[in-house]
Design a protein around this motif. Sequence first.
Motif, PDB file in Angstrom:
ATOM      1  N   ALA A   1      -9.484   2.081  -0.676  1.00 46.28           N
ATOM      2  CA  ALA A   1      -9.060   1.941   0.713  1.00 46.28           C
ATOM      3  C   ALA A   1     -10.239   2.128   1.665  1.00 46.28           C
ATOM      4  O   ALA A   1     -10.395   1.385   2.646  1.00 46.28           O
ATOM      5  CB  ALA A   1      -7.952   2.940   1.017  1.00 46.28           C
TER       6      ALA A   1
ATOM      7  N   VAL B   1      -3.714   5.353   3.326  1.00 41.88           N
ATOM      8  CA  VAL B   1      -4.042   5.564   1.914  1.00 41.88           C
ATOM      9  C   VAL B   1      -5.258   6.479   1.793  1.00 41.88           C
ATOM     10  O   VAL B   1      -5.280   7.422   0.991  1.00 41.88           O
ATOM     11  CB  VAL B   1      -4.304   4.223   1.200  1.00 41.88           C
ATOM     12  CG1 VAL B   1      -4.755   4.465  -0.244  1.00 41.88           C
ATOM     13  CG2 VAL B   1      -3.055   3.344   1.226  1.00 41.88           C
ATOM     14  N   VAL B   2      -6.283   6.223   2.625  1.00 43.08           N
ATOM     15  CA  VAL B   2      -7.520   7.019   2.562  1.00 43.08           C
ATOM     16  C   VAL B   2      -7.226   8.490   2.793  1.00 43.08           C
ATOM     17  O   VAL B   2      -7.763   9.368   2.097  1.00 43.08           O
ATOM     18  CB  VAL B   2      -8.546   6.515   3.596  1.00 43.08           C
ATOM     19  CG1 VAL B   2      -9.790   7.408   3.588  1.00 43.08           C
ATOM     20  CG2 VAL B   2      -8.942   5.075   3.301  1.00 43.08           C
TER      21      VAL B   2
ATOM     22  N   ARG C   1      -7.893   5.873  -2.992  1.00 39.94           N
ATOM     23  CA  ARG C   1      -8.485   6.285  -1.714  1.00 39.94           C
ATOM     24  C   ARG C   1      -9.879   5.684  -1.528  1.00 39.94           C
ATOM     25  O   ARG C   1     -10.241   5.253  -0.434  1.00 39.94           O
ATOM     26  CB  ARG C   1      -8.540   7.813  -1.644  1.00 39.94           C
ATOM     27  CG  ARG C   1      -7.162   8.465  -1.716  1.00 39.94           C
ATOM     28  CD  ARG C   1      -7.234   9.982  -1.748  1.00 39.94           C
ATOM     29  NE  ARG C   1      -7.518  10.541  -0.427  1.00 39.94           N
ATOM     30  CZ  ARG C   1      -7.709  11.832  -0.194  1.00 39.94           C
ATOM     31  NH1 ARG C   1      -7.658  12.697  -1.203  1.00 39.94           N
ATOM     32  NH2 ARG C   1      -7.942  12.265   1.034  1.00 39.94           N
TER      33      ARG C   1
ATOM     34  N   LEU D   1       0.792  -1.226   0.000  1.00 45.61           N
ATOM     35  CA  LEU D   1       0.000   0.000   0.000  1.00 45.61           C
ATOM     36  C   LEU D   1       0.827   1.279   0.000  1.00 45.61           C
ATOM     37  O   LEU D   1       0.374   2.316  -0.503  1.00 45.61           O
ATOM     38  CB  LEU D   1      -0.948   0.001   1.204  1.00 45.61           C
ATOM     39  CG  LEU D   1      -1.891  -1.210   1.306  1.00 45.61           C
ATOM     40  CD1 LEU D   1      -2.833  -1.045   2.507  1.00 45.61           C
ATOM     41  CD2 LEU D   1      -2.683  -1.400   0.021  1.00 45.61           C
TER      42      LEU D   1
ATOM     43  N   ARG E   1      -2.561  10.592  -3.042  1.00 45.10           N
ATOM     44  CA  ARG E   1      -2.960   9.363  -3.733  1.00 45.10           C
ATOM     45  C   ARG E   1      -4.138   9.643  -4.652  1.00 45.10           C
ATOM     46  O   ARG E   1      -4.887  10.613  -4.474  1.00 45.10           O
ATOM     47  CB  ARG E   1      -3.336   8.275  -2.718  1.00 45.10           C
ATOM     48  CG  ARG E   1      -2.247   7.911  -1.732  1.00 45.10           C
ATOM     49  CD  ARG E   1      -1.022   7.301  -2.413  1.00 45.10           C
ATOM     50  NE  ARG E   1      -1.289   5.981  -2.939  1.00 45.10           N
ATOM     51  CZ  ARG E   1      -1.055   4.842  -2.278  1.00 45.10           C
ATOM     52  NH1 ARG E   1      -0.494   4.882  -1.073  1.00 45.10           N
ATOM     53  NH2 ARG E   1      -1.310   3.671  -2.840  1.00 45.10           N
TER      54      ARG E   1
ATOM     55  N   LEU F   1      -6.182  -3.839  -2.026  1.00 47.78           N
ATOM     56  CA  LEU F   1      -7.195  -3.276  -1.122  1.00 47.78           C
ATOM     57  C   LEU F   1      -8.516  -4.031  -1.217  1.00 47.78           C
ATOM     58  O   LEU F   1      -9.206  -4.226  -0.202  1.00 47.78           O
ATOM     59  CB  LEU F   1      -7.397  -1.793  -1.453  1.00 47.78           C
ATOM     60  CG  LEU F   1      -6.252  -0.868  -1.011  1.00 47.78           C
ATOM     61  CD1 LEU F   1      -6.339   0.482  -1.722  1.00 47.78           C
ATOM     62  CD2 LEU F   1      -6.270  -0.686   0.509  1.00 47.78           C
TER      63      LEU F   1
ATOM     64  N   ILE G   1      -4.137   1.047   5.727  1.00 44.26           N
ATOM     65  CA  ILE G   1      -5.269   1.357   4.837  1.00 44.26           C
ATOM     66  C   ILE G   1      -5.738   2.791   5.071  1.00 44.26           C
ATOM     67  O   ILE G   1      -6.001   3.541   4.116  1.00 44.26           O
ATOM     68  CB  ILE G   1      -6.432   0.355   5.054  1.00 44.26           C
ATOM     69  CG1 ILE G   1      -6.004  -1.061   4.665  1.00 44.26           C
ATOM     70  CG2 ILE G   1      -7.648   0.767   4.219  1.00 44.26           C
ATOM     71  CD1 ILE G   1      -7.036  -2.124   4.968  1.00 44.26           C
TER      72      ILE G   1
ATOM     73  N   THR H   1      -1.969  -1.841  -5.884  1.00 39.29           N
ATOM     74  CA  THR H   1      -2.571  -1.569  -4.573  1.00 39.29           C
ATOM     75  C   THR H   1      -4.086  -1.680  -4.577  1.00 39.29           C
ATOM     76  O   THR H   1      -4.669  -2.123  -3.586  1.00 39.29           O
ATOM     77  CB  THR H   1      -2.162  -0.167  -4.073  1.00 39.29           C
ATOM     78  OG1 THR H   1      -2.562   0.808  -5.026  1.00 39.29           O
ATOM     79  CG2 THR H   1      -0.675  -0.079  -3.860  1.00 39.29           C
TER      80      THR H   1
END
Length: 692
Positions: A631, A617-618, A628, A587, A623, A599, A614, A595
């Motif tokens: 995630a 990433v959000v 997102r 990730l 990103r 996810l 995770i 990714t």
Amino acid sequence: MTLLRSKLGMLIALAALATPQIAEAQSSDFQEGVQLLQRGRREEALAAFQRVLAADLSHAEAYELWKSTESDIFTDMLMEGGEFELFAKRVIGLAKMGRAERLNDEAAIKDLVQALRSTENVMERRRIIRKLSADHGEYAVPYLLRALAESSDDDWRVTAMNALTDMSTDVVPPLIEALATDDPFLRRNVALVLGYVGDPRAAGILTALAGGDPDGGVVAAASGSATRCGSSGDALALLLKDGDDYHHRRASVLRSSDYSDVVWNWGAKGLVSVPIPRAIYSNEMSRRAYQRALRVRADSLEGLAGIARACIVTEAKLTALAEAGEDVAGLEEQAAQNSLAVSAAGTEALDLALQWSVATGDSATGVLLIRALAELATVPTQGLLSALASSDGAMRGEAAVALAAVAFTGGQAAGAPVVAALGASAGREIVRIAAIIDSDSARAHSVGQALDGYGVHVNYSATGASGLTMIYRVPGLDVVLVGDRMPDLTIDQVISAIHQNTATAETPVFLVTSNENLAESYGGRVTGVISDASDLSALSSVFDTGLTGDRAEADDLSRRASRALGLLAGAGHTDLGPALGDLAGTLASRPDSVTIPALIALGGAGNQAQIAPIIAVVTDAKRSDEARIAAADALRGIFGRQAVTGVDFASLGALLASDASFEVQAATSRAIGRLQLSPSDRTNLILSIQRN
């Protein structure tokens, strides 16, 4: 050395008479080398000869040099051994290729054949036969072959048979194809000639004729000829061995001078040549050997496996040639037929071929076979399980993807080894790979250790032959480093072979030498020169480039492994625990193509341990929205399956009041909706969103 020196004066004079096709510098270097060797100054002579090869001596130039040189001179240099032997072998090999490029001159061949038929002078016949062999080789066979069918002219038939016997082994492949004739008289005479030549490549087909031809004369001729060619008496075993030897390009069937730009077919028009890219010559010859094996025994699983292997490699090479801009027009039908033959061979044959690839470490072929099996297998096969357990990362990862597909389609759970291999493939950072071919072990390992410090995986070979075998089998080489001396091949041979191999034609090649003159000589044929382990700056341009070719293939495997885990997670039959850590590891830095499938898998099987990466990433504004959202959906999946603690709720809540896109906020909101929160926490969250 006495005999060699006694002839070197003659060589100097002959070299001076070489045609203008030879570059002046190369001719000068060659003559200088000869003179130095005559005086016993071996090191200086060797340096001059190395310059001749470093200048990329063409086939035509080598042929002219070879033609203008007394043959005994090269024989004596071969007897000298060491690097003088390597030089002589290289020039002779290039000369044979140069000769091949001017072989198919119909008018010239007809004139020589007519002259051969007309003369009764033994010395003149020998001269004509030598010229047919040297200038036209296999292309002369169809014209001489006609005489072998003439029962009314015994003298001419015997002369033609003797001529074919006295020519080089170039005549063997077309003569083998001529055995397909319906004329038993011609078949008998071809069998006799092959026996006189005594080439082991003919042993299998001759043994088959001896055991099954309907004509007694053919059986008798083939039986004796098979023995002269070294037959073991087992036609099937001999033909299967030929097929395997051609696939692996072993010298028993395919020396460098044995490669051709044509294969031969027997049809309504007799013996005809068919142009073929040299890159697939070994594979086509392998296919033909296995095809003959199947004619001996139609139920031979090894024969089917061999044909499938030859066809799948040929198809892949033709595709690669087309993508590289090579002209493969006219071969589309063959590519289509190969594709059909691969599937028609069946799962059992493909699986046996895969087992061969695993056993020999033939990664490139193994990967192709695994992908074919993935479309056909309905249960785990021995070959797939062997590939899964192999030490080769590419085969192991492809096998895991294939076995995951088998499990998903069959509604079964995938085993822990499959899941672990999928996780490893999904999470693997794509490393750079280098090959070092150098007989100086200390220098090679010193350079290798320096490369290892840059995170580069290094493969070593101490000889030219083993090095070339390695680069054929190791996919994804980023760079090849070639030492300045090897015990078996010249630098020129190794560099030329690397550039001529489809898989490594664009791979950067660096020469490792502290010899400035040698470095300058090869400067136009290599990417750069490295003197020792302290001088690796030239490699920075190689390792700074993006992923292409096999590196991109490996990255694609990561994506497909992640996707396979996602499918298994959705099916609900498989424990993905062994892969969760690897999935989470993708990730932080891998591309979305890896990714996002990871996810999806984590959303179906993840747990508390993966929540933090995770969420990272959000909440990362750098990103992509797609990553997102994926995630956030993964969090929603985890939150819906289990109660979690210690969640960074504040960062998720802050995202809902940020300038993130509505789609990202909506996906995050749905995840929060499944999170176990107190009423007051939800009230504060709503008030932060609705500030008015």
